[in-house]
Design an enzyme around this catalytic site. Structure first.
Site, mmCIF file in Angstrom:
data_model
loop_
_atom_site.group_PDB
_atom_site.id
_atom_site.type_symbol
_atom_site.label_atom_id
_atom_site.label_comp_id
_atom_site.label_asym_id
_atom_site.label_seq_id
_atom_site.Cartn_x
_atom_site.Cartn_y
_atom_site.Cartn_z
ATOM 1 N N HIS A 1 0.830 -1.205 0.000
ATOM 2 C CA HIS A 1 0.000 0.000 0.000
ATOM 3 C C HIS A 1 0.867 1.259 0.000
ATOM 4 O O HIS A 1 1.313 1.695 1.064
ATOM 5 C CB HIS A 1 -0.913 -0.012 1.231
ATOM 6 C CG HIS A 1 -1.832 -1.184 1.285
ATOM 7 N ND1 HIS A 1 -1.412 -2.454 1.610
ATOM 8 C CD2 HIS A 1 -3.165 -1.295 1.028
ATOM 9 C CE1 HIS A 1 -2.449 -3.291 1.569
ATOM 10 N NE2 HIS A 1 -3.513 -2.618 1.216
ATOM 11 N N GLY B 1 -4.228 -4.184 11.109
ATOM 12 C CA GLY B 1 -4.625 -4.496 9.736
ATOM 13 C C GLY B 1 -6.138 -4.557 9.668
ATOM 14 O O GLY B 1 -6.758 -3.804 8.921
ATOM 15 N N PRO B 2 -6.752 -5.441 10.442
ATOM 16 C CA PRO B 2 -8.213 -5.407 10.564
ATOM 17 C C PRO B 2 -8.596 -4.056 11.178
ATOM 18 O O PRO B 2 -8.153 -3.724 12.280
ATOM 19 C CB PRO B 2 -8.509 -6.582 11.503
ATOM 20 C CG PRO B 2 -7.329 -7.498 11.348
ATOM 21 C CD PRO B 2 -6.162 -6.577 11.169
ATOM 22 N N LEU B 3 -9.365 -3.281 10.459
ATOM 23 C CA LEU B 3 -9.503 -1.872 10.836
ATOM 24 C C LEU B 3 -10.258 -1.679 12.146
ATOM 25 O O LEU B 3 -11.091 -2.484 12.530
ATOM 26 C CB LEU B 3 -10.135 -1.106 9.681
ATOM 27 C CG LEU B 3 -9.182 -1.036 8.471
ATOM 28 C CD1 LEU B 3 -9.878 -0.481 7.245
ATOM 29 C CD2 LEU B 3 -7.940 -0.233 8.794
ATOM 30 N N ASP C 1 -9.404 6.524 7.460
ATOM 31 C CA ASP C 1 -10.862 6.581 7.284
ATOM 32 C C ASP C 1 -11.528 5.278 7.710
ATOM 33 O O ASP C 1 -12.581 5.275 8.344
ATOM 34 C CB ASP C 1 -11.211 6.814 5.804
ATOM 35 C CG ASP C 1 -10.797 8.182 5.313
ATOM 36 O OD1 ASP C 1 -11.198 9.173 5.942
ATOM 37 O OD2 ASP C 1 -10.072 8.238 4.304
ATOM 38 N N HIS D 1 -4.265 3.359 -3.304
ATOM 39 C CA HIS D 1 -4.415 2.854 -1.933
ATOM 40 C C HIS D 1 -3.636 1.557 -1.709
ATOM 41 O O HIS D 1 -2.818 1.479 -0.797
ATOM 42 C CB HIS D 1 -5.901 2.625 -1.613
ATOM 43 C CG HIS D 1 -6.133 1.833 -0.362
ATOM 44 N ND1 HIS D 1 -6.286 2.405 0.872
ATOM 45 C CD2 HIS D 1 -6.228 0.491 -0.163
ATOM 46 C CE1 HIS D 1 -6.449 1.460 1.773
ATOM 47 N NE2 HIS D 1 -6.426 0.290 1.180
ATOM 48 N N ARG E 1 -20.038 -20.065 37.255
ATOM 49 C CA ARG E 1 -19.776 -18.616 37.275
ATOM 50 C C ARG E 1 -19.560 -18.129 38.699
ATOM 51 O O ARG E 1 -18.705 -17.288 38.966
ATOM 52 C CB ARG E 1 -20.899 -17.830 36.587
ATOM 53 C CG ARG E 1 -22.246 -17.941 37.252
ATOM 54 C CD ARG E 1 -23.268 -16.946 36.689
ATOM 55 N NE ARG E 1 -24.601 -17.303 37.130
ATOM 56 C CZ ARG E 1 -25.608 -16.449 37.283
ATOM 57 N NH1 ARG E 1 -25.439 -15.172 37.004
ATOM 58 N NH2 ARG E 1 -26.786 -16.856 37.689
ATOM 59 N N GLU F 1 -18.808 -5.022 23.911
ATOM 60 C CA GLU F 1 -18.038 -6.260 24.000
ATOM 61 C C GLU F 1 -16.801 -6.227 23.104
ATOM 62 O O GLU F 1 -15.726 -6.697 23.488
ATOM 63 C CB GLU F 1 -18.901 -7.459 23.601
ATOM 64 C CG GLU F 1 -20.114 -7.707 24.501
ATOM 65 C CD GLU F 1 -21.334 -6.905 24.103
ATOM 66 O OE1 GLU F 1 -21.251 -6.136 23.121
ATOM 67 O OE2 GLU F 1 -22.376 -7.032 24.774
ATOM 68 N N PHE G 1 -22.211 -13.681 23.499
ATOM 69 C CA PHE G 1 -21.701 -12.419 22.985
ATOM 70 C C PHE G 1 -20.202 -12.463 22.708
ATOM 71 O O PHE G 1 -19.613 -11.460 22.290
ATOM 72 C CB PHE G 1 -22.084 -11.264 23.910
ATOM 73 C CG PHE G 1 -23.575 -11.154 24.098
ATOM 74 C CD1 PHE G 1 -24.433 -11.342 23.018
ATOM 75 C CD2 PHE G 1 -24.133 -10.905 25.332
ATOM 76 C CE1 PHE G 1 -25.815 -11.279 23.178
ATOM 77 C CE2 PHE G 1 -25.513 -10.834 25.504
ATOM 78 C CZ PHE G 1 -26.360 -11.022 24.422
ATOM 79 N N HIS H 1 -23.013 -18.105 31.374
ATOM 80 C CA HIS H 1 -24.297 -18.393 30.714
ATOM 81 C C HIS H 1 -24.012 -19.188 29.443
ATOM 82 O O HIS H 1 -24.326 -18.784 28.329
ATOM 83 C CB HIS H 1 -25.070 -17.103 30.421
ATOM 84 C CG HIS H 1 -25.454 -16.348 31.662
ATOM 85 N ND1 HIS H 1 -24.541 -15.899 32.586
ATOM 86 C CD2 HIS H 1 -26.675 -15.969 32.138
ATOM 87 C CE1 HIS H 1 -25.168 -15.279 33.571
ATOM 88 N NE2 HIS H 1 -26.462 -15.325 33.332
ATOM 89 N N HIS I 1 -29.720 -15.731 23.298
ATOM 90 C CA HIS I 1 -28.783 -15.688 24.413
ATOM 91 C C HIS I 1 -28.170 -17.058 24.718
ATOM 92 O O HIS I 1 -27.347 -17.169 25.621
ATOM 93 C CB HIS I 1 -29.473 -15.144 25.671
ATOM 94 C CG HIS I 1 -29.688 -13.658 25.637
ATOM 95 N ND1 HIS I 1 -30.320 -13.023 24.599
ATOM 96 C CD2 HIS I 1 -29.316 -12.672 26.506
ATOM 97 C CE1 HIS I 1 -30.349 -11.712 24.832
ATOM 98 N NE2 HIS I 1 -29.754 -11.479 25.974
#
Lengths: 693, 693
Positions: free
Chosen positions: A31, A119-121, A160, A265, A360, A429, A455, A479, A491
Site C-alpha cells: 500500500h 490491519g483489521p480496521l 478513514d 491505496h 460462574r 463487548e 456475545f 451463561h 442468548h
C-alpha cells in the site's frame, strides 16, 4: 526555523516516502498511498514527538505508537529503520516475503518497535485505548510524589477505515468517558478508501461525533504543514483532561501520478511511477532504496536522544527505588509479567458435600481469591457485573477521578480513580476485547474481560488478534449453553464453543464443576502462549468427588474394574449428566468410564501415551455429551461413536430443565444412546468392512 | 384533548404496563424495567402513530416497528395483544415457556407482529436501517406519479445498550449518510443499564454524536409526557431529509418500588411489588392479568383503523395495477420472494479450456448474469468493491439523490439515487450484515453482502441472527485462505470456514472452480431456509473438466476403475491440488478417488445412500485437504485418515505459492500423506483392535 533546517526536514520526510514506496515496489505488493500522504505526521512523531529509544523498544516508560491503519506498514517500517531500530535495510528489501521482519501488516513480535498487530480496521485504535488505560492505572498505582516513573503517552495513526468501524466508536466513546488525556489520535483523512471516494459511504462530521464522545478535536488543513501539525500535537498534549483527535487533511499517494485516487491505496505504483514520484518530490535520486546520508543522519538522531531519555528515566527510577524499594520491585515484577509468590495460596477448594454451585459463582470466588494476591489482575465486564460474577469487590472502580456521576449504582466500591481495578466497559463487548489486548500489550497488568458466552461473537475479531499475538488475556464467558433457560436462542450459545476452539492458540476451557473452575483459573493465570477463555454456567452444578485435572485438558473422572464397555466423554455441565448416565448403565450391567474433557487443546497437547490412557484407542464405543453443536467431536468419539449434542438448530426459550429435557440432555437419554452404541458397534464396524482383531 | 380522553390514554398505558409486569411475574423471569418506563411511547406508536393492521401483520406497506432493546419483549407482547394481533392472552400467560408464542426475546417467525429477532444489543437498530433502505429502494423502483404504493416508515425503540454497541454506530452513521428520513428511532434513555448507572460507562453527548452522523435529534424530558412525545414524533416525521432520533428521558421501572434502580432491569418485581406498582399507578385492580374493558376497547381500535388503512392501500394498489399492470405484477412477485422465470438463463458455463480464473472473478461474472435478470438482487461490499468483484455494473449507486459528493470515484455507475442497487457500506462489516438482515426482513429484495473472508468475524453476531431467522441473505466472502498471500495472517482466514460451519442453518459453500461457483450462486439464490455464505479465492484456479454438483454438497470428481485405494476429499482451491496428487499416486500404482465437498451441510443433508456412494464407508484410507484448521474433518476422514490442514497456527506473509508450499499444500505432500495413510492403515486399525473383515 532556518530555511536549511526546513529543507532538511523536508528531505527526511521524502526519504521516508521514497523508502516506503521502494519497499512496496520491490515486493510488488502493498500500500503506497498512505505512506506518501502521512509521512509528515510519521516524521513528526518518530523524529520529534515520541519519547522512545530505538535501541530498547521495550523500555517500560516509552510512548506507545499504534499504526491502526495497518495497511500502511511500509510507512512504519520505513520510520523504524530510519530512526535506528534494529530493522536492517535488507529486511525492508524483504518486505512481505517469507520469514522477514517486515510482514504485509505490522505483526507484534516479528519486528522491533511494532507495538501491536494491526490491519483489521478499528482494532489498533481500540487497543490503544487499552494502552492508555494501563498507563493511567500503573501511574496511579506506582507513582509517588516527586516520582513519576509511569509517565508516557499513546499515539495512534488511524485512517478513514478505522473511523468507520464500530469497534473504534465503542473504544472512542469509552476513552472520552474515562478522560484519557494521554491518548492522541491522528486521523489521516485522505478522502479515499480502498473502493473509492470515502464520501460514497462516510460523511460523518467527525469533529462533532468525537466531541460528543468527550474528545478534544482539532483539524490540520494541510497534511504537509509540519508547523501546523506540531502546534496541533502540542495542543493535544496540553489537553490533559480529554483524549485528542487531530484530523489531518492529507493527500493519498502524495506526489505520485495517482495522487488522490483509490488506485494508489493498495497497489504498487509501478517502476516508472515510483521514479515519477521521486522526481515530483525533488528527491536526489531515482535509484531504489537510495537514502540521502544527510537525512539518515538526521533521523538516526532518535537513537542518541532515545538513549538519553531512557538513561534519564533509569536514574529517576533508581531514585524511586531508593525511596520506595518495595514498590520498585513490585513494578519490575509486574512489568516482567511474573506472578507474585503465593499467588494461588487462597484459591478455595470445594467439597462434594458443598451444595451445588454455578461455575460462574465458583469462578467469582476463585477470581476474588487470586485478585487479593495478584494486584495486577484488572478487568471488567460489558455491563454484566451482577451476572458474570467478576467484579473484584472493594478493589475500586477505574474511572476518572475528575468525574462524579449523579448516581454510582453498580460501582464496585473502594477507590473511584485510575487506581481502581474494575473497568466498566458498558455494552461494548468488541472494544472490551480489543482494549484487553491493549492492556496486555502495554504490560504491567493481567486483564480479564467478561460477558455472556453468546456475545463472544461480538469480540471475535479482537480475540483472534490476541491469539495471533499470543497475549495474556483471560476471557470469562458465563451463561454457557441452553442451560441459561428463558432468555432463549439469542442468548443461548450453541456453536460458540466449537467456533472458539477453531481459533489457533486460544485455550478454551469449559469446567465441569467448582474445582475444575479453580483449575481453569490456574491455567488462565499461568498459560503464556495466548489467551484463555473460561466457559462457565449460569446454573448450579454439583461439586464432583474428584478434584479435576484441568491442566492436562482431560482425565478419567469415574471408572471401574477392567476394560470399560463404553466411554462417556463430556465437558462442563454435561459431566455430571454423564455420571448419572453411568449409574444407569451400571444397573444394566455396562461398565462406563466417564472422561471429563474441559479443554480440547490442552488435552491434544499431551503425549499420546497420556491421551491413550484416558481414551483407550481400542474402546470404540464412545458417547460425547455437550450442549452444543457436535462439530469436531468426531475426533474423540471415532467412527463408531455418537454425540449427544445440538445439531442443525438453535436453542429455545423455556426454563432450563425443560429446554435440557427437550434437547435430550437427560441421564436416561445419554444412557440409552450409550446402549445403542454398544449394541450397534459390531454392525457399525461391519459397515466399515471391519471386525474386532 | 378532554380530561376524560387523557384519563383513558393514561389507563391504556397503565394497562400495557400492568400486563407486561404480570407476564414477567407469572414467568418469574424477564425484564420489567423497560416496559414500565417505555409504555407511553409504546402506546403512542401502536395506538396512534404506526400504520399497521393487526389483522394482517404481513401487509406490504405497513410501518415496521423494531424493538431493538429486545429484553423489553414483555412490552411488545403486551402491545401486540392489546392492539388486536393474533396473540391470545393465554400465550402471554405462557411467557418464556416451551413452545409459546412469547419467547424471552422477540423471535421473528414465532409471533405475529414481531418484525425481527432482537436481544443482542445494537442488532435491531442496525437491521432497521436495512428496512428503511429497502423501503426507499422499492419506492424508487415501483412508485409512479400519483401512485405511492411503497410509502411507509420504520420505527425503532432502542435502549442505552443499543447506543453503546459499535454496530449501532456503524448503522447510524450510514443511515445519516444515506439521509433515510423515513427512519425514526426512539431512544429510551433511562440512565440505568443491567449493571448499574449508565453513567458508569456511558456519558456520550448523544445529541451531538447523532447530529455528527447527520441525524435530526430531539429530546423529550419526561417519558410520561404524551403530548411532548407526540410533538416530537410529528417533528421527526416532518424531517424528511434525515433519520430522526428522539431521546426520551424515562424512568426505568416507573411506579414500582424499585424505580430508577438496576435491580428492576432484568428481574421480576415479586408478587408484592407488582401489586404495589399497580397501586402506585392507580390501576383498577391488583389481580394478575386484569384488563380494564375500557382500555382494551380503546386499544383494539387499532384493528378497525388498520383494516381501513390496508383497504385504502389495496384500493390504491388496484388503481396502480390498472395503470401499471406489469409493475404491479412485478411488485407482487418480489414481495412473495419468487424468482422471475428464466432468472438463471444467462449464468455462464466455464470450460476446462478457459484459462484459470479466481472464483471471486467467476463469482462476479455469475452474479452479473443473475443480477441482469433478477432486479431485486441488491447489495454491496464493505469498501472492497474492486477486490470482491461484486459490484453490479451500471445498476446504479444507492445514494440519496440530494447528495452530490465532490468526488464520485468508485461509484458503480448508472443511476445515483435510491433506485441504485449497489450499496456502499463503507468499512462497516458488522452493520453491513445486520442491514442485510433488515433488507431481507422487509421483503422485496434479495440482499448480498461482500467482504474478505477473514472479516466475516466482524459480521458474526448478525450472521448468527440471520441464520436464526432463516433469512434469505447471500454473503460473498473472497480472499478465502492463506492463498491470498502477502497481506499476511491478519488477512488470511484459517479458522473462518470451520467457525461458520458451526452456525446452525448457515449454508457454507467453498467452490473448487468457476463452475462450482456458478452452482454455489444457484444454491444461494434458491435456498430458503437460511443464509448462504460463498467462500471464494483471490487466486486463479483451473476450470475443472467436470461440472460440479454443488447442490448435493459433494460428489465424485475423479475416479477410476474398481474400488479406490484412497479417497482425497477437498474443498475450494485444494480440489485441483487433490487432482494433481491423484496423478502422482497413479504413477505409484495407487487408485485415488477425488471428492469435491464444497458444502458440508448440503452433503450431510443427503440420504445415506448418496453419501455412501460418494464416500464408500469401507474405504478407510482417506485424506482431507483444506487450507484451514482441521476442526470437524474427522467426520469425513474417519479413524484412519489424515487431514492436510493448518493446525495450531495462523498464516504468514509471503507470496501465495511460497506460503502454500511452506504449509504443505503441494501435490507432492498430499500424495505423500496419502501413501502414508494407505501404508499405515493396517497398523492404525490394529491400534484400535481392529482388522479388515
Amino acid at each position: 526555523m532556518t530555511e536549511a533546517s526546513a529543507r532538511l526536514e523536508r528531505l527526511c520526510i521524502d526519504t521516508i516516502r521514497a523508502l516506503a514506496i521502494d519497499m512496496v515496489q520491490n515486493a510488488n505488493s502493498g500500500h503506497p498511498g498512505l505512506p506518501l500522504g502521512a509521512a509528515p505526521v510519521g516524521y513528526l512523531l518518530f523524529a520529534r514527538t515520541l519519547k522512545h529509544n530505538p535501541a530498547n523498544p521495550r523500555w517500560p516508560d516509552r510512548d506507545r505508537f499504534v499504526l491502526s491503519a495497518g495497511h500502511g506498514s511500509a510507512l512504519l517500517y520505513s520510520l523504524l529503520h530510519l530512526t535506528g531500530y534494529d530493522l536492517p535495510l535488507d529486511e525492508l528489501k524483504r518486505f512481505r516475503q517469507w520469514g522477514s521482519e517486515t510482514p504485509g501488516h505490522p505483526e507484534f513480535g516479528d519486528t522491533p518497535g511494532v507495538e501491536v498487530t494491526t490491519g483489521p480496521l478499528g482494532q489498533g485504535l481500540a487497543a490503544s485505548v487499552g494502552m492508555a488505560i494501563a498507563e493511567r492505572h500503573l501511574a496511579a498505582r506506582f507513582n509517588r510524589p516527586r516520582h513519576a516513573v509511569v509517565d508516557h503517552r499513546t499515539y495512534v495513526l488511524a485512517g478513514d477505515g478505522d473511523l468507520m468501524e464500530g469497534v473504534a466508536h465503542e473504544a472512542a466513546s469509552l476513552a472520552g468517558h474515562l478522560r484519557l488525556g494521554r491518548l492522541v489520535c491522528f486521523y489521516d483523512s485522505n478522502h479515499i478508501s480502498l473502493a473509492g471516494a470515502t464520501a460514497l459511504a462516510f460523511t460523518d462530521d467527525v469533529k462533532r461525533v468525537f466531541e460528543g464522545y468527550g474528545w478534544h478535536v482539532q483539524s490540520v488543513q494541510d497534511g504537509n504543514d509540519l508547523a501546523a501539525l506540531a502546534r496541533a500535537t502540542d495542543a493535544a498534549k496540553a489537553a490533559a483532561d480529554r483524549p485528542s483527535l487531530v484530523v489531518i487533511r492529507s493527500e493519498i499517494g502524495y506526489a505520485s501520478p495517482k495522487q488522490g485516487t483509490f488506485g494508489v491505496h493498495g497497489s504498487p505504483l509501478g517502476v516508472e511511477q515510483v521514479k515519477a514520484t521521486k522526481r515530483a518530490l525533488g528527491y536526489p535520486s531515482e535509484e531504489p532504496f537510495f537514502l540521502p546520508e544527510q537525512a539518515v543522519t538526521c533521523l538516526r538522531g532518535a537513537v542518541s536522544r532515545g538513549k538519553a531519555a531512557e538513561a534519564d528515566w533509569r536514574s529517576r527510577f533508581e531514585a524511586y527505588k531508593r525511596d520506595h524499594p518495595d514498590l520498585a520491585a513490585e513494578f519490575e515484577r509486574v512489568m516482567r509479567g511474573e506472578l507474585p509468590a503465593g499467588w494461588d495460596a487462597d484459591i478455595p477448594a470445594f467439597s462434594a458435600s458443598d451444595k451445588p454451585i454455578a461455575t460462574r459463582a465458583a469462578g467469582g470466588r476463585v477470581e476474588s481469591a487470586i485478585a487479593a494476591r495478584v494486584p495486577e489482575l484488572v478487568g471488567g465486564s460489558a455491563d454484566l457485573n451482577p451476572s458474570t460474577d467478576t467484579a473484584i469487590k472493594g478493589a475500586g472502580d477505574f474511572e476518572s477521578p475528575e468525574f462524579s456521576p449523579p448516581d454510582r449504582q453498580g460501582a464496585v466500591g473502594g477507590e473511584w480513580s485510575y487506581a481502581g481495578r474494575n473497568l466498566h466497559y458498558g455494552v461494548r463487548e468488541h472494544a472490551m476485547a480489543a482494549i484487553s489486548s491493549g492492556l496486555a500489550l502495554h504490560a504491567g497488568v493481567i486483564p480479564f474481560a467478561a460477558t455472556f458466552f453468546t456475545f463472544s461473537d461480538y469480540m471475535r475479531p479482537a480475540i483472534r488478534l490476541a491469539a495471533l499475538m499470543r497475549l495474556h488475556v483471560v476471557y470469562v464467558f458465563t451463561h454457557d449453553s441452553i442451560g441459561l433457560g428463558e432468555d432463549g436462542p439469542t442468548h443461548q450459545p450453541v456453536e460458540q464453543a466449537a467456533a472458539l476452539r477453531a481459533i489457533p492458540r486460544l485455550t478454551v476451557i469449559r469446567p465441569a464443576d467448582a474445582n475444575e473452575t479453580a483449575g481453569a483459573w490456574r491455567v488462565a493465570m499461568t498459560h503464556r502462549d495466548g489467551p484463555v477463555a473460561l466457559v462457565l454456567t449460569r446454573q448450579a452444578l454439583p461439586v464432583l468427588a474428584v478434584k479435576g485435572d484441568v491442566a492436562h485438558g482431560g482425565y478419567v473422572l469415574a471408572d471401574g474394574e477392567g476394560r470399560p464397555d463404553v466411554l462417556l466423554i463430556a465437558t462442563g455441565s454435561e459431566v455430571s449428566l454423564a455420571l448419572e448416565a453411568r449409574a444407569i448403565l451400571a444397573e444394566r450391567g455396562l461398565r462406563a468410564r466417564v472422561v471429563s474433557l474441559p479443554s480440547w487443546s490442552l488435552f491434544d497437547a499431551q503425549p499420546r501415551e497420556y491421551r491413550d490412557s484416558v481414551l483407550p484407542p481400542d474402546v470404540l464405543a464412545r458417547v460425547a455429551i455437550e450442549a452444543g453443536v457436535p462439530l469436531g467431536w468426531e475426533r474423540y468419539v471415532g467412527p463408531a461413536g455418537a454425540v449427544v449434542g445440538i445439531e442443525n438448530r438453535f436453542g429455545a426459550s423455556a426454563p432450563l430443565k425443560v429446554v435440557m429435557e427437550h434437547y435430550g440432555f437427560t441421564a436416561a437419554n445419554v444412557a440409552q444412546r450409550a446402549i445403542e452404541v454398544v449394541e450397534g458397534l459390531a454392525a457399525r464396524l461391519a459397515a466399515l468392512g471391519l471386525r474386532k482383531a
